[in-house]
Design a protein around this motif. Structure first.
Motif, PDB file in Angstrom:
ATOM      1  N   ARG A  35       0.832  -1.125  -0.042  1.00  0.00           N
ATOM      2  CA  ARG A  35       0.062   0.232  -0.098  1.00  0.00           C
ATOM      3  C   ARG A  35       1.021   1.269   0.155  1.00  0.00           C
ATOM      4  O   ARG A  35       1.964   1.408   0.743  1.00  0.00           O
ATOM      5  N   CYS A  36       0.661   2.118  -0.942  1.00  0.00           N
ATOM      6  CA  CYS A  36       1.153   3.393  -1.019  1.00  0.00           C
ATOM      7  C   CYS A  36       0.767   4.512   0.221  1.00  0.00           C
ATOM      8  O   CYS A  36      -0.163   4.635   0.222  1.00  0.00           O
ATOM      9  N   ARG A  37       1.743   5.012   0.896  1.00  0.00           N
ATOM     10  CA  ARG A  37       1.520   5.948   2.055  1.00  0.00           C
ATOM     11  C   ARG A  37       1.207   7.171   1.299  1.00  0.00           C
ATOM     12  O   ARG A  37       0.570   7.991   2.163  1.00  0.00           O
ATOM     13  N   CYS A  38       1.231   7.399   0.087  1.00  0.00           N
ATOM     14  CA  CYS A  38       0.733   8.580  -0.484  1.00  0.00           C
ATOM     15  C   CYS A  38      -0.494   8.530  -1.167  1.00  0.00           C
ATOM     16  O   CYS A  38      -1.470   9.185  -0.829  1.00  0.00           O
ATOM     17  N   CYS A  39      -0.606   7.739  -2.265  1.00  0.00           N
ATOM     18  CA  CYS A  39      -2.123   7.572  -2.805  1.00  0.00           C
ATOM     19  C   CYS A  39      -2.962   6.611  -2.179  1.00  0.00           C
ATOM     20  O   CYS A  39      -4.203   6.531  -2.508  1.00  0.00           O
ATOM     21  N   GLU A  40      -2.325   5.672  -1.158  1.00  0.00           N
ATOM     22  CA  GLU A  40      -3.101   4.985  -0.184  1.00  0.00           C
ATOM     23  C   GLU A  40      -3.787   3.795  -0.978  1.00  0.00           C
ATOM     24  O   GLU A  40      -4.802   2.983  -0.500  1.00  0.00           O
ATOM     25  N   ILE A  56       9.890   4.330  -6.865  1.00  0.00           N
ATOM     26  CA  ILE A  56       8.698   4.904  -7.055  1.00  0.00           C
ATOM     27  C   ILE A  56       7.346   4.166  -7.074  1.00  0.00           C
ATOM     28  O   ILE A  56       7.290   3.116  -7.504  1.00  0.00           O
ATOM     29  N   CYS A  57       6.093   4.659  -6.562  1.00  0.00           N
ATOM     30  CA  CYS A  57       4.859   4.035  -6.688  1.00  0.00           C
ATOM     31  C   CYS A  57       4.593   4.241  -8.211  1.00  0.00           C
ATOM     32  O   CYS A  57       4.494   5.244  -8.724  1.00  0.00           O
ATOM     33  N   LEU A  58       4.267   3.156  -8.770  1.00  0.00           N
ATOM     34  CA  LEU A  58       3.760   3.144 -10.130  1.00  0.00           C
ATOM     35  C   LEU A  58       2.448   4.188 -10.669  1.00  0.00           C
ATOM     36  O   LEU A  58       2.262   4.167 -11.462  1.00  0.00           O
ATOM     37  N   ARG A  59       1.492   4.059  -9.402  1.00  0.00           N
ATOM     38  CA  ARG A  59       0.444   4.800  -9.556  1.00  0.00           C
ATOM     39  C   ARG A  59       0.576   6.080  -9.394  1.00  0.00           C
ATOM     40  O   ARG A  59      -0.102   6.993 -10.432  1.00  0.00           O
ATOM     41  N   CYS A  60       1.171   6.691  -8.340  1.00  0.00           N
ATOM     42  CA  CYS A  60       1.420   8.220  -8.211  1.00  0.00           C
ATOM     43  C   CYS A  60       2.714   8.836  -8.131  1.00  0.00           C
ATOM     44  O   CYS A  60       2.669   9.905  -7.950  1.00  0.00           O
ATOM     45  N   THR A  61       3.546   7.760  -8.347  1.00  0.00           N
ATOM     46  CA  THR A  61       5.192   8.366  -8.655  1.00  0.00           C
ATOM     47  C   THR A  61       5.724   8.680  -7.505  1.00  0.00           C
ATOM     48  O   THR A  61       6.889   9.301  -7.235  1.00  0.00           O
TER      49      THR A  61
END
Ligand SMILES: [Zn+2]
Length: 251
Positions: A35-40, A56-61
Protein backbone atom coordinates in the motif's frame (compact mmCIF):
# COMPACT_ATOMS: atom_id res chain seq x y z
CA UNK A 1 13.63 -2.16 -42.46
CA UNK A 2 14.72 1.36 -43.36
CA UNK A 3 17.88 3.00 -42.13
CA UNK A 4 16.09 5.06 -39.45
CA UNK A 5 14.34 2.18 -37.74
CA UNK A 6 17.55 0.13 -37.97
CA UNK A 7 19.37 2.97 -36.23
CA UNK A 8 16.80 3.16 -33.45
CA UNK A 9 16.73 -0.59 -33.02
CA UNK A 10 20.52 -0.63 -32.72
CA UNK A 11 20.34 2.18 -30.15
CA UNK A 12 17.70 0.33 -28.18
CA UNK A 13 19.75 -2.87 -28.11
CA UNK A 14 22.78 -0.91 -26.95
CA UNK A 15 20.80 0.84 -24.20
CA UNK A 16 19.35 -2.44 -22.96
CA UNK A 17 22.79 -4.07 -22.96
CA UNK A 18 24.50 -1.14 -21.22
CA UNK A 19 21.91 0.10 -18.77
CA UNK A 20 19.18 -2.42 -18.13
CA UNK A 21 21.02 -5.75 -18.07
CA UNK A 22 23.72 -4.80 -15.53
CA UNK A 23 21.01 -3.41 -13.25
CA UNK A 24 18.38 -6.06 -13.81
CA UNK A 25 19.02 -7.78 -10.50
CA UNK A 26 18.61 -4.56 -8.60
CA UNK A 27 15.54 -3.50 -10.59
CA UNK A 28 13.87 -6.86 -9.96
CA UNK A 29 14.87 -7.35 -6.32
CA UNK A 30 13.88 -3.77 -5.49
CA UNK A 31 10.26 -4.33 -6.53
CA UNK A 32 7.69 -4.12 -3.81
CA UNK A 33 3.95 -4.64 -3.84
CA UNK A 34 2.35 -2.79 -0.95
CA UNK A 35 0.00 0.00 0.00
CA UNK A 36 1.40 3.41 -0.98
CA UNK A 37 1.45 5.84 1.93
CA UNK A 38 0.86 8.71 -0.50
CA UNK A 39 -2.00 7.59 -2.80
CA UNK A 40 -3.18 4.93 -0.28
CA UNK A 41 -3.65 2.30 -3.00
CA UNK A 42 -2.13 -1.17 -3.32
CA UNK A 43 0.56 -0.66 -5.88
CA UNK A 44 3.84 -1.78 -7.38
CA UNK A 45 7.00 0.11 -6.37
CA UNK A 46 9.78 0.00 -8.95
CA UNK A 47 13.43 0.64 -8.10
CA UNK A 48 15.73 2.46 -10.48
CA UNK A 49 18.67 3.07 -8.13
CA UNK A 50 20.30 2.03 -4.92
CA UNK A 51 18.00 3.57 -2.29
CA UNK A 52 14.40 4.58 -1.68
CA UNK A 53 14.85 7.94 -3.41
CA UNK A 54 14.49 6.09 -6.71
CA UNK A 55 11.89 3.53 -5.59
CA UNK A 56 8.62 4.95 -6.85
CA UNK A 57 4.93 4.10 -6.74
CA UNK A 58 3.79 3.11 -10.20
CA UNK A 59 0.40 4.77 -9.60
CA UNK A 60 1.31 8.18 -8.15
CA UNK A 61 5.15 8.35 -8.54
CA UNK A 62 5.72 8.92 -4.78
CA UNK A 63 9.03 7.85 -3.28
CA UNK A 64 9.62 7.45 0.45
CA UNK A 65 10.04 11.15 1.27
CA UNK A 66 6.81 11.99 -0.55
CA UNK A 67 5.06 9.13 1.24
CA UNK A 68 6.20 10.53 4.61
CA UNK A 69 5.13 14.03 3.65
CA UNK A 70 1.71 12.82 2.43
CA UNK A 71 1.20 10.86 5.63
CA UNK A 72 2.04 13.86 7.83
CA UNK A 73 -0.23 16.17 5.84
CA UNK A 74 -3.16 13.74 5.92
CA UNK A 75 -2.77 13.08 9.65
CA UNK A 76 -2.64 16.74 10.61
CA UNK A 77 -4.62 18.85 8.15
CA UNK A 78 -8.04 19.00 6.60
CA UNK A 79 -7.28 20.77 3.32
CA UNK A 80 -10.86 21.91 2.63
CA UNK A 81 -10.55 24.83 5.05
CA UNK A 82 -6.99 25.84 4.16
CA UNK A 83 -5.18 28.11 1.70
CA UNK A 84 -2.22 26.18 0.30
CA UNK A 85 0.90 26.88 -1.74
CA UNK A 86 2.86 23.94 -3.12
CA UNK A 87 6.28 24.77 -4.53
CA UNK A 88 6.14 22.08 -7.22
CA UNK A 89 3.80 22.08 -10.21
CA UNK A 90 3.74 18.30 -10.71
CA UNK A 91 4.05 16.58 -7.37
CA UNK A 92 2.24 13.44 -6.28
CA UNK A 93 0.84 15.43 -3.31
CA UNK A 94 -1.37 17.47 -5.63
CA UNK A 95 -4.27 15.01 -5.44
CA UNK A 96 -4.55 15.74 -1.69
CA UNK A 97 -3.45 19.39 -1.61
CA UNK A 98 -5.65 20.52 -4.50
CA UNK A 99 -8.66 19.88 -2.26
CA UNK A 100 -7.60 23.04 -0.41
CA UNK A 101 -9.90 26.07 -0.15
CA UNK A 102 -7.35 27.60 -2.47
CA UNK A 103 -4.42 25.75 -3.98
CA UNK A 104 -1.56 27.46 -5.78
CA UNK A 105 1.16 25.38 -7.37
CA UNK A 106 4.34 27.14 -8.29
CA UNK A 107 7.39 26.57 -10.42
CA UNK A 108 10.80 28.25 -10.41
CA UNK A 109 12.96 29.32 -13.36
CA UNK A 110 15.76 31.84 -12.99
CA UNK A 111 14.99 34.79 -15.25
CA UNK A 112 11.20 34.33 -15.21
CA UNK A 113 9.25 37.18 -13.63
CA UNK A 114 7.75 36.21 -10.24
CA UNK A 115 3.96 36.00 -10.46
CA UNK A 116 3.96 34.89 -14.12
CA UNK A 117 1.29 32.26 -14.74
CA UNK A 118 2.54 29.49 -17.01
CA UNK A 119 0.09 28.78 -19.81
CA UNK A 120 0.68 25.02 -20.09
CA UNK A 121 -0.48 24.13 -16.55
CA UNK A 122 -1.59 27.29 -14.73
CA UNK A 123 1.28 27.14 -12.26
CA UNK A 124 2.78 30.41 -11.00
CA UNK A 125 6.44 31.38 -11.07
CA UNK A 126 7.50 31.96 -7.45
CA UNK A 127 10.91 32.57 -5.92
CA UNK A 128 10.80 31.30 -2.35
CA UNK A 129 13.02 34.20 -1.22
CA UNK A 130 10.59 36.85 -2.54
CA UNK A 131 7.08 35.47 -2.83
CA UNK A 132 4.45 37.54 -4.63
CA UNK A 133 1.78 36.56 -2.08
CA UNK A 134 0.35 38.96 0.54
CA UNK A 135 1.29 38.83 4.24
CA UNK A 136 -0.54 36.21 6.34
CA UNK A 137 -2.42 34.78 3.34
CA UNK A 138 -1.59 31.05 3.58
CA UNK A 139 -2.16 28.18 6.01
CA UNK A 140 0.25 25.67 4.46
CA UNK A 141 3.33 25.86 2.28
CA UNK A 142 4.73 22.59 0.96
CA UNK A 143 8.17 22.12 -0.54
CA UNK A 144 10.04 18.92 -1.27
CA UNK A 145 13.84 18.91 -1.47
CA UNK A 146 13.92 22.58 -2.51
CA UNK A 147 15.47 24.50 0.39
CA UNK A 148 18.92 22.89 0.25
CA UNK A 149 19.31 24.46 -3.20
CA UNK A 150 18.41 28.01 -2.13
CA UNK A 151 21.54 30.15 -1.59
CA UNK A 152 19.84 32.66 0.74
CA UNK A 153 17.80 30.20 2.74
CA UNK A 154 17.38 32.68 5.63
CA UNK A 155 15.43 34.88 3.18
CA UNK A 156 13.29 31.85 2.27
CA UNK A 157 12.34 31.30 5.92
CA UNK A 158 11.68 35.05 6.41
CA UNK A 159 9.33 34.96 3.43
CA UNK A 160 7.49 31.85 4.52
CA UNK A 161 7.05 33.45 7.96
CA UNK A 162 5.63 36.57 6.29
CA UNK A 163 3.06 34.84 4.07
CA UNK A 164 1.90 32.26 6.65
CA UNK A 165 -0.99 33.06 8.94
CA UNK A 166 -0.35 32.70 12.68
CA UNK A 167 -0.53 28.95 13.30
CA UNK A 168 0.38 28.24 9.67
CA UNK A 169 3.02 25.66 8.71
CA UNK A 170 5.69 25.19 6.08
CA UNK A 171 5.91 21.42 5.63
CA UNK A 172 9.14 20.46 3.88
CA UNK A 173 11.62 17.73 3.13
CA UNK A 174 15.37 18.20 2.81
CA UNK A 175 18.09 15.54 2.92
CA UNK A 176 18.85 14.77 6.56
CA UNK A 177 22.47 15.44 7.51
CA UNK A 178 24.44 15.37 10.76
CA UNK A 179 24.41 19.17 11.14
CA UNK A 180 23.45 22.37 9.38
CA UNK A 181 26.26 23.67 7.16
CA UNK A 182 26.42 26.22 4.36
CA UNK A 183 28.23 24.45 1.50
CA UNK A 184 28.32 27.23 -1.08
CA UNK A 185 27.28 30.85 -1.49
CA UNK A 186 26.74 33.46 -4.17
CA UNK A 187 29.44 36.13 -4.28
CA UNK A 188 29.94 38.77 -7.00
CA UNK A 189 27.30 36.97 -9.12
CA UNK A 190 29.30 33.74 -9.01
CA UNK A 191 29.20 30.60 -6.90
CA UNK A 192 31.79 30.32 -4.16
CA UNK A 193 32.22 26.78 -2.86
CA UNK A 194 32.89 26.38 0.84
CA UNK A 195 32.67 22.58 0.87
CA UNK A 196 33.22 20.02 -1.91
CA UNK A 197 30.44 20.66 -4.45
CA UNK A 198 27.51 18.28 -4.09
CA UNK A 199 24.98 17.95 -6.91
CA UNK A 200 21.55 16.37 -6.64
CA UNK A 201 19.62 14.97 -9.59
CA UNK A 202 17.43 17.49 -11.36
CA UNK A 203 14.85 16.61 -14.03
CA UNK A 204 15.59 19.96 -15.70
CA UNK A 205 19.36 19.73 -15.80
CA UNK A 206 21.41 16.61 -16.62
CA UNK A 207 24.38 18.14 -14.75
CA UNK A 208 22.30 18.16 -11.56
CA UNK A 209 21.60 20.95 -9.11
CA UNK A 210 24.06 22.26 -6.52
CA UNK A 211 23.30 21.82 -2.81
CA UNK A 212 24.05 25.14 -1.08
CA UNK A 213 23.15 23.66 2.31
CA UNK A 214 23.14 20.62 4.49
CA UNK A 215 20.43 20.63 7.13
CA UNK A 216 20.60 18.71 10.37
CA UNK A 217 18.71 18.42 13.65
CA UNK A 218 20.12 21.84 14.66
CA UNK A 219 17.95 23.63 12.08
CA UNK A 220 16.09 25.50 14.80
CA UNK A 221 19.35 26.88 16.26
CA UNK A 222 20.35 28.30 12.87
CA UNK A 223 17.00 29.61 11.62
CA UNK A 224 14.76 29.93 14.67
CA UNK A 225 15.37 33.70 14.52
CA UNK A 226 13.06 33.78 11.48
CA UNK A 227 10.21 33.41 14.00
CA UNK A 228 9.36 29.90 12.77
CA UNK A 229 9.52 26.96 15.17
CA UNK A 230 11.16 23.94 13.53
CA UNK A 231 10.15 20.39 14.43
CA UNK A 232 11.16 17.06 12.92
CA UNK A 233 7.76 15.43 12.40
CA UNK A 234 8.56 12.25 10.41
CA UNK A 235 11.60 10.03 10.11
CA UNK A 236 14.44 9.44 9.76
CA UNK A 237 13.37 6.42 7.70
CA UNK A 238 15.13 4.27 5.13
CA UNK A 239 18.72 4.10 3.90
CA UNK A 240 18.69 7.74 2.96
CA UNK A 241 17.23 8.71 6.37
CA UNK A 242 14.27 10.58 4.86
CA UNK A 243 12.63 13.14 7.13
CA UNK A 244 9.82 15.68 7.15
CA UNK A 245 10.13 19.05 8.88
CA UNK A 246 7.32 21.35 9.98
CA UNK A 247 8.21 25.04 10.43
CA UNK A 248 5.33 26.62 12.28
CA UNK A 249 4.48 30.27 12.72
CA UNK A 250 3.32 30.75 16.33
CA UNK A 251 -0.27 31.84 17.01
ZN1 LIG B 1 1.18 6.00 -4.68
Amino acid sequence: MNIVSRYFRAGMTRRIRKRVLPNLGRILTGWQIRRCRCCERITLFLTFGTDEETRICLRCTANLRYELQAEYLRENFNPESLDILEMDPNSCLRRFLSRGRTYIRSYFRPGHKPGTVREEDGSVMEDITRLTLPDASLDIIVSSDVLEHVPDVAAAFRETFRVLRPGGTHVFTVPYEARTVRRAMIENNGIMHIETPEYHSDPLDPRGILAFWHFGPDLDVHFGHSGLGFALVKGPEGKRRSVVWAARKPI
